[in-house]
Design a protein around this motif. Structure first.
Motif, PDB file in Angstrom:
ATOM      1  N   ASP A  53      36.814  49.859  26.983  1.00 15.59           N
ATOM      2  CA  ASP A  53      37.725  48.747  27.248  1.00 15.59           C
ATOM      3  C   ASP A  53      38.663  49.175  28.348  1.00 15.59           C
ATOM      4  OD1 ASP A  53      36.670  47.156  25.252  1.00 15.59           O
ATOM      5  OD2 ASP A  53      37.824  48.239  23.720  1.00 15.59           O
ATOM      6  N   ALA A  77      42.827  47.051  32.819  1.00 16.82           N
ATOM      7  CA  ALA A  77      42.996  45.949  33.764  1.00 16.82           C
ATOM      8  C   ALA A  77      41.650  45.585  34.369  1.00 16.82           C
ATOM      9  CB  ALA A  77      43.955  46.361  34.873  1.00 16.82           C
ATOM     10  N   ASP A 117      39.313  40.321  38.995  1.00 17.04           N
ATOM     11  CA  ASP A 117      38.135  39.589  39.428  1.00 17.04           C
ATOM     12  C   ASP A 117      38.484  38.926  40.745  1.00 17.04           C
ATOM     13  OD1 ASP A 117      35.473  38.564  38.846  1.00 17.04           O
ATOM     14  OD2 ASP A 117      36.486  36.624  38.851  1.00 17.04           O
ATOM     15  N   LYS A 158      50.728  42.271  36.299  1.00 15.87           N
ATOM     16  CA  LYS A 158      50.430  40.906  35.842  1.00 15.87           C
ATOM     17  C   LYS A 158      50.508  39.901  36.987  1.00 15.87           C
ATOM     18  CE  LYS A 158      51.029  40.368  30.951  1.00 15.87           C
ATOM     19  NZ  LYS A 158      51.067  41.774  30.496  1.00 15.87           N
ATOM     20  N   HIS A 172      47.897  36.721  41.490  1.00 18.65           N
ATOM     21  CA  HIS A 172      47.073  36.185  40.409  1.00 18.65           C
ATOM     22  C   HIS A 172      47.084  34.659  40.422  1.00 18.65           C
ATOM     23  CE1 HIS A 172      45.395  35.590  36.446  1.00 18.65           C
ATOM     24  NE2 HIS A 172      46.471  34.901  36.093  1.00 18.65           N
ATOM     25  N   LYS A 202      45.727  31.127  38.317  1.00 20.18           N
ATOM     26  CA  LYS A 202      45.342  30.855  36.931  1.00 20.18           C
ATOM     27  C   LYS A 202      43.864  30.522  36.793  1.00 20.18           C
ATOM     28  CE  LYS A 202      49.567  30.069  34.470  1.00 20.18           C
ATOM     29  NZ  LYS A 202      50.596  29.931  35.546  1.00 20.18           N
ATOM     30  N   SER A 235      41.777  36.752  39.944  1.00 20.12           N
ATOM     31  CA  SER A 235      42.350  36.654  38.606  1.00 20.12           C
ATOM     32  C   SER A 235      42.468  38.048  38.032  1.00 20.12           C
ATOM     33  CB  SER A 235      41.494  35.764  37.716  1.00 20.12           C
ATOM     34  OG  SER A 235      40.455  36.505  37.179  1.00 20.12           O
ATOM     35  N   GLU A 291      43.209  40.266  34.543  1.00 21.32           N
ATOM     36  CA  GLU A 291      43.349  40.355  33.089  1.00 21.32           C
ATOM     37  C   GLU A 291      43.946  41.716  32.845  1.00 21.32           C
ATOM     38  OE1 GLU A 291      39.978  40.063  30.180  1.00 21.32           O
ATOM     39  OE2 GLU A 291      39.431  38.533  31.665  1.00 21.32           O
ATOM     40  N   ILE A 292      45.098  41.755  32.245  1.00 22.65           N
ATOM     41  CA  ILE A 292      45.773  43.049  32.233  1.00 22.65           C
ATOM     42  C   ILE A 292      46.530  43.306  30.941  1.00 22.65           C
ATOM     43  CG2 ILE A 292      47.917  42.272  33.331  1.00 22.65           C
ATOM     44  CD1 ILE A 292      47.606  44.786  35.127  1.00 22.65           C
ATOM     45  N   ASN A 293      46.456  44.522  30.445  1.00 19.73           N
ATOM     46  CA  ASN A 293      47.243  44.929  29.279  1.00 19.73           C
ATOM     47  C   ASN A 293      48.476  45.709  29.706  1.00 19.73           C
ATOM     48  OD1 ASN A 293      45.355  43.750  27.594  1.00 19.73           O
ATOM     49  ND2 ASN A 293      44.140  45.623  27.525  1.00 19.73           N
ATOM     50  N   SER A 341      34.249  42.530  40.350  1.00 21.28           N
ATOM     51  CA  SER A 341      35.324  42.800  39.410  1.00 21.28           C
ATOM     52  C   SER A 341      35.609  44.292  39.400  1.00 21.28           C
ATOM     53  CB  SER A 341      35.012  42.278  38.013  1.00 21.28           C
ATOM     54  OG  SER A 341      33.787  42.775  37.591  1.00 21.28           O
ATOM     55  N   HIS A 388      37.373  47.288  37.401  1.00 20.47           N
ATOM     56  CA  HIS A 388      37.820  47.624  36.054  1.00 20.47           C
ATOM     57  C   HIS A 388      38.574  48.941  36.113  1.00 20.47           C
ATOM     58  CE1 HIS A 388      34.817  44.796  34.087  1.00 20.47           C
ATOM     59  NE2 HIS A 388      34.517  44.768  35.364  1.00 20.47           N
TER      60      HIS A 388
END
Lengths: 233, 262
Positions: free
Chosen positions: B134, B137, B140, B166, B186, B188, B199, B201-203, B229, B231
């Motif tokens: 996993d 971040a 894409d 983010k 980013h 939406k 886009s 996707e980030i923790n 993408s 990763h």
């Protein structure tokens, strides 16, 4: 302080970037990350380390030169013309000089195969695959009388002894010349010419205990997995 | 016996073009599930992983799994002989031990059929298992935008630092002559009107420094697809994925550069 350290070094990106970065390596558990021997020259070195690579390159070049010299072959003896070269046969009746050269090449092969050295040819014959004045591979064939069938995929024998004529005691192809049919053509030449004027059938040919590569070759030549093997005396 | 028919030779051409700069020789694995390839560059800094699933081919047959070693430069030269819209057939016969890989190209109107074969090599490379993981971040973005950024920053420095937050992703590089940075914000929704949208996707925010030399060879895969993408997770190799429409993907793994300890 950062500038003083970078000023002492050769001008590079460090001059502007404040902190110097080090490239890391991928480690997915591959073998080569540790010092692995080069498949050709056998020198162990770490892939990707510039100094190691450099050292290996130098050694490899020197080794290559030696090898190239050792593999040169300009003598003409009894030969069979094949698709991409010729197979020459050296036996006890060949000129002493040629026998000596053939043994030198055979011992180079022995070194690669981890087999013991051969000093006298005796009744055995050496088959050399020659392409453009260079040796691409060699076979040491000998007269034997019995062999046993191999259990497919295992290193055990099955059944009783079978009468055979010829044993292939060593077979070796120069690493750079593999996968172009040199081995198969050499074995065919042995079958055709081991006994003068009387071709030996494939069912009368046997191998000594094969290496993994040797097993693959034998399976390909004989078209069966339970080919004949014998123990060298 | 292996036989794979690809409706358009151009896909395969682009794949080989994308890989040949990074690796010169590689083993290609043929199995029932499709064609795959895994290779690490000689310096062990980058790894690429190609997968072409069997259902992505027009027809696919593989009786026995086989690994064939090829020289990618020779393969690339051979593929230059194919038209982009040609139908491509790859086949190899393993009855007598495969020693060549054959290609035949048939033009769209079936009037011209050309056939080539490639000599195989004995390549000693161990395949490794790449753990699924996993990532902190996932960015894409448009692949053409990616290759443009790499090209632009290559003229500035030798390494790029990718900082993902983010709000957006920032690519920056610095060199002797100066420095530069590109910020992508980013957006939406990715689908629909804008193919250039980015886009994220980030923790947690992630930052990596990567050698541009490798990224510019990864960017060679951009013609294959519209999107790439990226990763990222702190302290592990960065993965770049190019999805090839309906057939598979190319993934590149790159070891980051870290701060010197001194």
């Amino acid at each position: 302080m950062a500038t003083s350290t970078s000023a002492s070094k050769a001008p590079g990106i460090e001059a502007v970037v404040v902190r110097k970065k080090t490239q890391t390596f991928l480690d997915f558990g591959q073998k080569q990350l540790t010092a692995e021997p080069c498949k050709q020259c056998g020198m162990a070195y770490q892939r990707g380390r510039t100094d190691d690579e450099h050292l290996h390159k130098k050694f490899h070049r020197a080794w290559q030169r030696r090898q190239d010299k050792a593999l040169l072959w300009h003598d003409d003896c009894e030969s069979i013309v094949c698709a991409n070269g010729s197979v020459q046969i050296v036996d006890a009746h060949s000129p002493q000089r040629i026998v000596k050269r053939a043994l030198a090449i055979l011992n180079l092969a022995n070194e690669h195969l981890g087999a013991c050295k051969v000093d006298v040819l005796g009744e055995r014959k050496v088959f050399l695959f020659i392409d453009k004045g260079r040796v691409c591979g060699c076979i040491l064939a000998e007269r034997i009388d019995k062999a046993r069938r191999l259990v497919p995929g295992l290193s055990e024998c099955q059944g009783g002894f079978i009468r055979v004529v010829c044993g292939i005691s060593r077979i070796w192809v120069v690493p750079g010349e593999r996968r172009r049919g040199v081995g198969v053509q050499m074995v065919r030449a042995v079958a055709m010419r081991f006994v003068y004027g009387c071709p030996v059938g494939l069912d009368q040919l046997a191998f000594t205990q094969p290496t993994d590569d040797g097993r693959a070759l034998a399976e390909r030549v004989f078209g069966r997995r339970d080919f004949l093997v014998y123990v060298e005396e | 016996m292996i036989e794979a028919v690809l409706a358009q030779a151009s896909i395969f051409k682009k794949i080989v073009e994308a890989l040949k700069e990074l690796i010169s020789e590689t083993n290609i694995d043929f199995s029932e599930a499709g064609i795959s390839l895994q290779a690490m560059d000689s310096s062990h800094i980058a790894l690429c992983n190609l997968l072409l699933r069997d259902d992505g081919f027009k027809s696919y047959r593989c009786d026995r799994a086989l690994t064939l070693g090829v020289n990618l430069n020779s393969l690339s030269k051979l593929l230059k002989c194919a038209g982009n819209d040609d139908e491509m057939r790859i086949f190899a016969n393993d009855d007598s031990g495969a020693d060549q890989l054959n290609f035949s190209f048939e033009s769209a109107n079936s009037e011209r059929v050309s056939e080539f074969s490639l000599k195989l090599m004995d390549i000693d490379a161990d395949s490794v298992d790449i753990p699924d993981m996993d990532y902190q971040a996932i960015i894409d973005m448009s692949s053409s935008e990616f290759s443009r950024i790499i090209r632009d920053l290559s003229s500035v420095g030798e390494a790029v630092s990718i900082d993902a937050t983010k709000q957006g992703v920032k690519f920056s590089s610095a060199g002797d002559a100066g420095k530069g940075s590109i910020l992508l914000k980013h957006q939406k929704s990715v689908d629909g009107d804008s193919a250039l949208a980015t886009s994220i996707e980030i923790n947690e925010p992630v930052s990596h420094s990567l050698a541009l030399k490798f990224l510019s060879s990864f960017a060679k895969a951009a013609p294959l697809t519209d999107r790439v993408s990226i990763h990222m997770t702190e302290d592990v190799p960065v993965m770049f994925e190019f999805k090839i429409s309906e057939i598979g993907h190319i993934r590149f793994y790159l070891a980051p550069q870290i701060d010197d300890e001194e």
